[in-house]
Structures are given as structure tokens and as C-alpha cells.
Write an enzyme that holds these catalytic residues in place. Structure first.
Site, PDB file in Angstrom:
ATOM      1  N   SER A  42       0.833  -1.210   0.000  1.00 49.48           N
ATOM      2  CA  SER A  42       0.000   0.000   0.000  1.00 49.48           C
ATOM      3  C   SER A  42       0.862   1.252   0.000  1.00 49.48           C
ATOM      4  O   SER A  42       0.642   2.183  -0.776  1.00 49.48           O
ATOM      5  CB  SER A  42      -0.920   0.024   1.224  1.00 49.48           C
ATOM      6  OG  SER A  42      -1.857  -0.997   1.166  1.00 49.48           O
ATOM      7  N   ARG A  91       0.815   8.955   5.073  1.00 49.49           N
ATOM      8  CA  ARG A  91      -0.171   8.379   6.011  1.00 49.49           C
ATOM      9  C   ARG A  91      -1.567   8.947   5.754  1.00 49.49           C
ATOM     10  O   ARG A  91      -2.565   8.231   5.836  1.00 49.49           O
ATOM     11  CB  ARG A  91       0.244   8.652   7.449  1.00 49.49           C
ATOM     12  CG  ARG A  91       1.469   7.899   7.852  1.00 49.49           C
ATOM     13  CD  ARG A  91       1.087   6.691   8.638  1.00 49.49           C
ATOM     14  NE  ARG A  91       2.284   5.932   8.956  1.00 49.49           N
ATOM     15  CZ  ARG A  91       2.271   4.660   9.216  1.00 49.49           C
ATOM     16  NH1 ARG A  91       1.136   4.004   9.226  1.00 49.49           N
ATOM     17  NH2 ARG A  91       3.364   4.014   9.492  1.00 49.49           N
ATOM     18  N   HIS A 116      -2.860   7.300   2.686  1.00 52.24           N
ATOM     19  CA  HIS A 116      -3.215   5.913   3.017  1.00 52.24           C
ATOM     20  C   HIS A 116      -4.555   5.863   3.738  1.00 52.24           C
ATOM     21  O   HIS A 116      -5.422   5.033   3.421  1.00 52.24           O
ATOM     22  CB  HIS A 116      -2.104   5.291   3.869  1.00 52.24           C
ATOM     23  CG  HIS A 116      -2.316   3.856   4.176  1.00 52.24           C
ATOM     24  ND1 HIS A 116      -2.858   3.436   5.373  1.00 52.24           N
ATOM     25  CD2 HIS A 116      -2.081   2.733   3.451  1.00 52.24           C
ATOM     26  CE1 HIS A 116      -2.923   2.115   5.361  1.00 52.24           C
ATOM     27  NE2 HIS A 116      -2.463   1.664   4.215  1.00 52.24           N
TER      28      HIS A 116
END
Length: 131
Positions: free
Chosen positions: A16, A39, A42
Site C-alpha cells: 500500500s 499516512r 493511506h
């Protein structure tokens, strides 16, 4: 015929982040901002988020320091607070979402405002140094 897919959580996680770094334009972020931007991308599942992310000067460094010193993380939504991986926090930081506090409905009525706005009022004792 059964479908074969990756079942190793760590491998999925690595892929990912590799996909995000390959597909998102991260060039404008500093070395301290880039992992934060990754982050955020994500968490949202949108590589298209990158051009919309803005950091104030030295935010990433200040946030990292605050977290290392045990600062609480204040969240205005349960989904956000539940999405934080506690074992990755540097100082077992408390994660606070006051939306479901028992006082919120009455406080919202007294304020003449939403439950969300009332829940933020309960952050006041935790604001100093919080993230």
C-alpha cells in the site's frame, strides 16, 4: 477456481505504501512532511489528495516532538480515533474523541449548537500541547 490474494497483513501494508509513493506526487514535501502526507493518503485511500495537503512551517517537526512527549491526540470523529494504530504511537499517547461523552447532548442543547461542537468544548482541559 479459487481466487488467490495476499493474506499477509504486513505485505499488504508494505505494498500500500509503495503504491502511494509510486503514484502520488510527493516531491513538494519536506523529508519530515512526506511520511505524514503518505499516512494521510493511506488513510483516505486517495492518491489524489497529495496536491491538497498543506503544512504550516515546522508543523511536522512540532507534531512529532509533541507525540514523542506523550501529547494527547484529539479527534472530532470516532472513525478517525478508531483508525489510529495505538501500537505505533511513540509514547502510548491517549487518543480522545469526546463525541460520545454522556455530557455532550445536554451541553449541545445548552449551547444551542451541534453535538460535534459541544464535544469540542470538552477538549479544553487537553488542548495544551495536543495534536
Amino acid at each position: 477456481m479459487p481466487y488467490h490474494y495476499e493474506t499477509d497483513g504486513a505485505a499488504i501494508y508494505r505494498q500500500s505504501f509503495a503504491t502511494i509513493r509510486a503514484e502520488a506526487d510527493l516531491a513538494r514535501f519536506t523529508a519530515e512532511e512526506e511520511p505524514v502526507a503518505v499516512r494521510m493518503i493511506h488513510a483516505s485511500g486517495l492518491v489524489e489528495l497529495a496536491p491538497h495537503i498543506r503544512f504550516s512551517v515546522s508543523f511536522a517537526a512540532a507534531a512529532r516532538t509533541a507525540l514523542a512527549e506523550g501529547a494527547p491526540i484529539l479527534c472530532d470523529a470516532r472513525m478517525v480515533s478508531e483508525g489510529i494504530t495505538r501500537v505505533r504511537l511513540p509514547a502510548s499517547n491517549p487518543v480522545l474523541c469526546t463525541l460520545h461523552d454522556l455530557h455532550v447532548p445536554d451541553l449541545a442543547r445548552a449551547m444551542g449548537n451541534t453535538r460535534s461542537a459541544a464535544a469540542l468544548e470538552l477538549w479544553r482541559p487537553h488542548l495544551a500541547g495536543a495534536v
